[in-house]
Design an enzyme around this catalytic site. Structure first.
Site, PDB file in Angstrom:
ATOM      1  CD1 TRP A   1      -2.076  -2.245   1.772  1.00  0.00           C
ATOM      2  CD2 TRP A   1      -3.003  -1.224   0.008  1.00  0.00           C
ATOM      3  NE1 TRP A   1      -3.087  -3.060   1.300  1.00  0.00           N
ATOM      4  CE2 TRP A   1      -3.676  -2.459   0.225  1.00  0.00           C
ATOM      5  CE3 TRP A   1      -3.406  -0.430  -1.058  1.00  0.00           C
ATOM      6  CZ2 TRP A   1      -4.725  -2.902  -0.577  1.00  0.00           C
ATOM      7  CZ3 TRP A   1      -4.460  -0.860  -1.860  1.00  0.00           C
ATOM      8  CH2 TRP A   1      -5.105  -2.074  -1.618  1.00  0.00           C
TER       9      TRP A   1
ATOM     10  CG  ASP B   1      -2.646   4.279   4.790  1.00  0.00           C
ATOM     11  OD1 ASP B   1      -3.643   4.157   5.534  1.00  0.00           O
ATOM     12  OD2 ASP B   1      -2.486   3.609   3.748  1.00  0.00           O
TER      13      ASP B   1
ATOM     14  CE  LYS C   1      -7.817  -2.249   5.838  1.00  0.00           C
ATOM     15  NZ  LYS C   1      -8.244  -3.332   5.021  1.00  0.00           N
TER      16      LYS C   1
END
Lengths: 355, 355
Positions: free
Chosen positions: B100, B167, B191
């Protein structure tokens, strides 16, 4: 009994609410909530593909069209469209037909040249401009099919030699038209398609191929197509609600069936209002929206009484947008005729009592 | 009994599912669904403001922080961050610590210069790089706190003289840290915060003031702040699910309470796996994620048997990401300790039977 005349987010079919509510506890008898369900599972992939297929079927799309479900709302498309299809050496034609169209113009100017071919701003966007010509060399022509705030709606599709791009957020799937004449269609879901947080995009493959490269991945329509609208984690639940709403629309007979009901609703409401001198319809008859009826009253003191009466009788969301004032009755696909009958009865009764 | 170990969208508290399900039929006893509820209503405005306040309280944010709920996912932030804070004459420092993070780097390069200060790509991102120095003149330093795919997690906050951007999609609200040391934090909700389709952003006011202008309205953080995250129709339902999850977290004792449970879960699982020679933990102990435990088996034939056994016993979502292979057990905030006890019991039993 509550009648939800909100302009958006707005009413959806009752069975959609019921099934969505169940899926949050137990999606497709999996024992899992749709909210915790992996998007890269065969079961969710079939949600997306069935929703895409229903869009193709209901809109009678030809084989050259791609269907996408993308994050955000129409406001996201206002800049994503020119980011893909406009540049400093190109000019796009825009129709300035309402508040939302004018916002799209503002965003487009960041990416290239914009020629506003016509505007109804001179009379607060209360009519649909006509008699304009489109520049032959435009990258595309962008317009809004239905102006939610001002209660105007384009009748038919303008003849155009340049690619047509339409923001159909507030009237998509509400009436028949040849959707294949458009190179690009987008619509925020929260009126006729589903819940807020997702856009439906229908685009011509050939037109997509002309798009700019070297733009962010998440902004690149071609990457979304290549990944089946799963370039990243999609708005899973919002897409699921779209599927439920599309299934409902197909079940009741698709666009031809809903178009008839929408015409009945609009005819009833507009003819009632037109027959009562107390009310004023600011939009000329030929430009009136079948989705959002806008009206005012000649006596501002009565407007307050009318609003109170509506609230007392469970008529929700009828206050007009602050830029227009008065009232707005939104009658999207899921709004039953009976609710419009009820509000017209109320309108007539109110007019009688206060004549 | 199903145990949902999905990496995201992932498990949320049962009471969140129950209340969300009810709100789809009848939101706050209004008789309307949350899906048809106008976002510009006092009742929904209070949903957004309560959610923002809970974020401030749970993360113990100082008065200089702005909280936003924005459309999209972390992938949207990958380009929105550099669009706001990077330009061709500036350099941003990035840590290349996982799949990511590497995607964030790719997007940033579209907007300016990127200096990758360290990378763990040489060993498939199986560790957290250390020993790097940050350029003093960097516009910001971006890193991923928890690498969902590779099962690694940054311990502590790097000392930095440049603005820190993180992030935190897969470990936000899971453990205590001084969130005020960051200039900018973002996290896809699906999440630890809520449902897919919304980002939580926490940003420093002073840092926001340094952002680029002349960018699209929907990409401009300052416009979202000025409009209370209602620049356009927000992802109403996704934000509501965030509120419910944040309320739950506060009720059980906030970050200090959940951190203890998360440590118990991770300790139990990792110590069990480390004690069994059949299993392999590719991540060094100090870099192991408390959210996503990644492991493989030395005998590939056994991996298939293990996966089948897990499926039989209702252990869902444990297949490793295709780039890593093996298994991944995600243990987000809403995952109860009892589920981790159950899977470790299964692991021990499986190891006994196949030793």
């Amino acid at each position: 009994m509550i009648h939800n005349f909100n302009a958006g987010p707005s009413i959806l079919p009752k069975e959609v609410f019921e099934e969505a509510s169940r899926a949050i506890l137990n999606f497709n008898e999996t024992g899992l909530s749709i909210l915790e369900f992996g998007h890269r599972t065969p079961m969710f992939e079939s949600v997306v593909s069935e929703a895409m297929d229903l869009v193709r079927e209901l809109m009678q799309l030809d084989g050259n069209k791609e269907v996408m479900f993308l994050h955000g709302g129409a406001s996201t498309q206002f800049f994503q469209v020119p980011m893909n299809f406009l540049s400093k050496d190109k000019t796009a034609a825009y129709l300035d037909g309402g508040v939302w169209g004018s916002k799209a113009i503002k965003e487009a100017k960041l990416f290239g040249n914009v020629e506003v071919v016509a505007s109804s701003k001179d009379r607060n966007y209360s009519y649909i401009p006509t008699g304009y010509t489109l520049p032959d060399n435009a990258a595309y022509f962008h317009y809004t099919t239905n102006n939610t705030i001002e209660g105007t709606q384009m009748q038919g599709i303008p003849s155009s030699s340049v690619p047509l791009i339409a923001d159909m957020s507030s009237d998509i799937l509400s009436c028949g038209m040849d959707f294949n004449r458009f190179s690009f269609i987008y619509a925020g879901a929260q009126k006729n398609i589903g819940a807020a947080g997702v856009n439906l995009v229908v685009a011509d493959k050939d037109f997509l191929a002309t798009g700019n490269t070297a733009i962010p991945s998440m902004m690149d329509y071609r990457q979304h197509v290549a990944n089946g609208s799963m370039l990243n984690t999609p708005p899973v639940f919002a897409i699921y609600v779209c599927l439920l709403t599309l299934r409902w629309l197909k079940k009741i007979g698709g666009i031809p069936a809903i178009e008839k009901i929408n015409e009945q609703k609009a005819d009833l409401l507009y003819s009632t209002l037109a027959s009562l001198p107390m009310f004023n319809l600011p939009v000329p008859a030929q430009d009136r929206s079948k989705m959002n009826a806008v009206f005012t009253m000649h006596d501002p003191a009565l407007e307050k009484l009318f609003l109170t009466r509506c609230e007392e009788e469970g008529m929700v969301g009828i206050k007009g947008h602050r830029s227009v004032g008065g009232f707005r009755v939104s009658m999207y696909n899921a709004m039953p005729l009976s609710s419009v009958v009820d509000i017209t009865d109320l309108i007539k009764d109110f007019a009688n009592k206060h004549a």
